[in-house]
Design a protein around this motif. Sequence first.
Motif, PDB file in Angstrom:
ATOM      1  N   LEU A  79     -45.502  48.739 -19.402  1.00 20.68           N
ATOM      2  CA  LEU A  79     -46.396  49.791 -19.881  1.00 20.68           C
ATOM      3  C   LEU A  79     -47.712  49.778 -19.093  1.00 20.68           C
ATOM      4  CD1 LEU A  79     -45.958  49.371 -23.758  1.00 20.68           C
ATOM      5  CD2 LEU A  79     -44.912  51.106 -22.293  1.00 20.68           C
ATOM      6  N   PRO A  80     -48.312  50.952 -18.894  1.00 18.77           N
ATOM      7  CA  PRO A  80     -49.610  50.981 -18.209  1.00 18.77           C
ATOM      8  C   PRO A  80     -50.683  50.316 -19.070  1.00 18.77           C
ATOM      9  CG  PRO A  80     -49.048  53.151 -19.079  1.00 18.77           C
ATOM     10  CD  PRO A  80     -47.834  52.302 -19.256  1.00 18.77           C
ATOM     11  N   SER A  81     -51.544  49.519 -18.428  1.00 22.08           N
ATOM     12  CA  SER A  81     -52.574  48.807 -19.173  1.00 22.08           C
ATOM     13  C   SER A  81     -53.709  48.423 -18.246  1.00 22.08           C
ATOM     14  CB  SER A  81     -51.984  47.546 -19.827  1.00 22.08           C
ATOM     15  OG  SER A  81     -52.989  46.725 -20.361  1.00 22.08           O
ATOM     16  N   ASP A  82     -54.923  48.417 -18.779  1.00 20.93           N
ATOM     17  CA  ASP A  82     -56.086  47.963 -18.021  1.00 20.93           C
ATOM     18  C   ASP A  82     -56.375  46.484 -18.254  1.00 20.93           C
ATOM     19  OD1 ASP A  82     -56.549  50.519 -16.985  1.00 20.93           O
ATOM     20  OD2 ASP A  82     -57.722  51.110 -18.743  1.00 20.93           O
ATOM     21  N   HIS A  83     -55.569  45.840 -19.095  1.00 21.10           N
ATOM     22  CA  HIS A  83     -55.802  44.429 -19.409  1.00 21.10           C
ATOM     23  C   HIS A  83     -55.198  43.518 -18.342  1.00 21.10           C
ATOM     24  CE1 HIS A  83     -57.129  45.842 -23.295  1.00 21.10           C
ATOM     25  NE2 HIS A  83     -55.954  46.375 -23.541  1.00 21.10           N
ATOM     26  N   ASN A  84     -55.762  42.353 -18.202  1.00 18.59           N
ATOM     27  CA  ASN A  84     -55.191  41.299 -17.371  1.00 18.59           C
ATOM     28  C   ASN A  84     -54.624  40.224 -18.291  1.00 18.59           C
ATOM     29  OD1 ASN A  84     -55.928  42.362 -14.794  1.00 18.59           O
ATOM     30  ND2 ASN A  84     -58.036  41.725 -15.188  1.00 18.59           N
ATOM     31  N   PHE A  85     -53.357  39.876 -18.074  1.00 18.46           N
ATOM     32  CA  PHE A  85     -52.686  38.916 -18.944  1.00 18.46           C
ATOM     33  C   PHE A  85     -52.481  37.584 -18.219  1.00 18.46           C
ATOM     34  CE2 PHE A  85     -51.330  43.090 -20.532  1.00 18.46           C
ATOM     35  CZ  PHE A  85     -51.657  42.964 -21.876  1.00 18.46           C
ATOM     36  N   ILE A  86     -52.889  36.515 -18.877  1.00 24.81           N
ATOM     37  CA  ILE A  86     -52.713  35.158 -18.358  1.00 24.81           C
ATOM     38  C   ILE A  86     -51.687  34.459 -19.257  1.00 24.81           C
ATOM     39  CG2 ILE A  86     -53.829  33.033 -17.644  1.00 24.81           C
ATOM     40  CD1 ILE A  86     -54.978  35.575 -16.329  1.00 24.81           C
ATOM     41  N   LEU A  87     -50.518  34.155 -18.720  1.00 24.15           N
ATOM     42  CA  LEU A  87     -49.505  33.450 -19.495  1.00 24.15           C
ATOM     43  C   LEU A  87     -49.819  31.963 -19.457  1.00 24.15           C
ATOM     44  CD1 LEU A  87     -46.233  35.318 -18.451  1.00 24.15           C
ATOM     45  CD2 LEU A  87     -48.012  35.972 -20.108  1.00 24.15           C
ATOM     46  N   VAL A  88     -50.055  31.404 -20.617  1.00 23.19           N
ATOM     47  CA  VAL A  88     -50.510  30.019 -20.735  1.00 23.19           C
ATOM     48  C   VAL A  88     -49.340  29.149 -21.184  1.00 23.19           C
ATOM     49  CG1 VAL A  88     -52.162  28.471 -21.834  1.00 23.19           C
ATOM     50  CG2 VAL A  88     -52.815  30.854 -21.357  1.00 23.19           C
ATOM     51  N   GLY A  89     -48.901  28.259 -20.295  1.00 23.52           N
ATOM     52  CA  GLY A  89     -47.744  27.434 -20.624  1.00 23.52           C
ATOM     53  C   GLY A  89     -47.834  26.059 -20.005  1.00 23.52           C
ATOM     54  N   ASN A  90     -46.881  25.217 -20.368  1.00 23.39           N
ATOM     55  CA  ASN A  90     -46.826  23.878 -19.809  1.00 23.39           C
ATOM     56  C   ASN A  90     -46.190  23.901 -18.423  1.00 23.39           C
ATOM     57  OD1 ASN A  90     -46.039  22.922 -23.122  1.00 23.39           O
ATOM     58  ND2 ASN A  90     -47.979  22.449 -22.115  1.00 23.39           N
ATOM     59  N   PHE A  91     -46.379  22.850 -17.672  1.00 18.81           N
ATOM     60  CA  PHE A  91     -45.808  22.750 -16.334  1.00 18.81           C
ATOM     61  C   PHE A  91     -44.276  22.859 -16.414  1.00 18.81           C
ATOM     62  CE2 PHE A  91     -49.928  20.721 -16.058  1.00 18.81           C
ATOM     63  CZ  PHE A  91     -50.427  21.202 -14.850  1.00 18.81           C
ATOM     64  N   GLY A  92     -43.691  23.645 -15.516  1.00 16.30           N
ATOM     65  CA  GLY A  92     -42.243  23.836 -15.510  1.00 16.30           C
ATOM     66  C   GLY A  92     -41.767  25.001 -16.356  1.00 16.30           C
ATOM     67  N   ASN A  93     -42.664  25.684 -17.031  1.00 14.71           N
ATOM     68  CA  ASN A  93     -42.279  26.831 -17.859  1.00 14.71           C
ATOM     69  C   ASN A  93     -41.664  27.925 -16.984  1.00 14.71           C
ATOM     70  OD1 ASN A  93     -42.815  29.559 -19.272  1.00 14.71           O
ATOM     71  ND2 ASN A  93     -43.266  28.070 -20.886  1.00 14.71           N
TER      72      ASN A  93
END
Length: 380
Positions: free
Chosen positions: A31-45
């Motif tokens: 979807l169109p969006s002006d937001h920036n998304f940071i996926l926060v996960g553990n190493f190896g995700n």
Amino acid sequence: MKIGIDVRMIQSFPTGIGNYRENLIKALAGLPSDHNFILVGNFGNKMAAWVENQPGFEFAAIKSKPNSLHQHLLLPFEIAKLNLDLFWTTPWGASIFLRGKYALTIYDLLYHRYPEIASAKARLYDLLVSKWVARRAEIIFTISEFVKNDIEGFLGIKKDKIVNIRGAAGGAYQPFNDGNVNGLAIDKILAKYGITKPLLVYLGNFRPHKNLATLLQAFAVLSTQHSALSLVVIGDVDAKGRDQDSQNLLKLLKSLKLQKSVILTGRIADDREVATILNEAVALVHPSFHEGFGLTVLEAMSCGTPVIAANTTSVPEVVGDAGILVDPHNVDELAEAMGKVLAGERPELAQKGLEQAKKFSWVKVAQLVLAQFSARNELR
């Protein structure tokens, strides 16, 4: 806004919450969006590789593990370093020491209703930590009106802070065509798991609130009239009974003399294989006492498989009038419902289920989420 999304629960093997979050993230990316998304996960995700080709998405690796004391101490520092406008997690992924703005998704409050089935650690989280972090959240997403009411009642959160975004089935769940489901040969999948037709399906875990006892008792009644019928139980059962839930299930099968007619597949990691089995089933039977949403019944309806389910909690919201809803405590009522589908009601229920399933999509869920983020961005 710069929005961090907790993806630590997304794993290489499927889990309900992990699948839900992964499907929603992928819908957001479309979807169109002006937001920036940071996926926060553990190493190896596994989501670290996915973001490489997704504009507007990045991955940030952190050390703190969800549902741990370590998380409460370390997570606030890790999130602060990311300089987020909003961090989106769950009560089990939050810290009581978080200071920035955050959003939660609460999928259910099972242990508030059934504290006797929870470990001491789970009771601590659901009865104390979840209430603490929920009251400080900017917004709480949930997946049904039933859970929305529970959040208000058990956690004391005002309803104007809670948004029901519902859920949807994954793309693998669809009707078959010409002997294949998503490119998989149906006969090969059935043979792989030793499945014979005609068959009913149960899909889920074996914890007490799933009500397998009533299902097996009803199936035993039905089997006296339909000796060739099998019940396929898809879930993570230990065939040697080394955990309590598996032990209880195996004992019940033996006492009801159903060892030959109930097929235990174990966990099936490939959604396409699950969809194949659902396509071949006379019906999905889901007499659970408690569901936060009822994704299993939606997956079945998306395959054109009739649904027989409990008339409790969130399930009627998903099924509507497209399935057969029964009292989950009534063995005879459940057996009668299964008999009706076997007697010829399958085609009508299959069509109703397909139409009902169209009301749910990940795009709709993502649109509701973006609308809430945009509204909060305007208030900044």
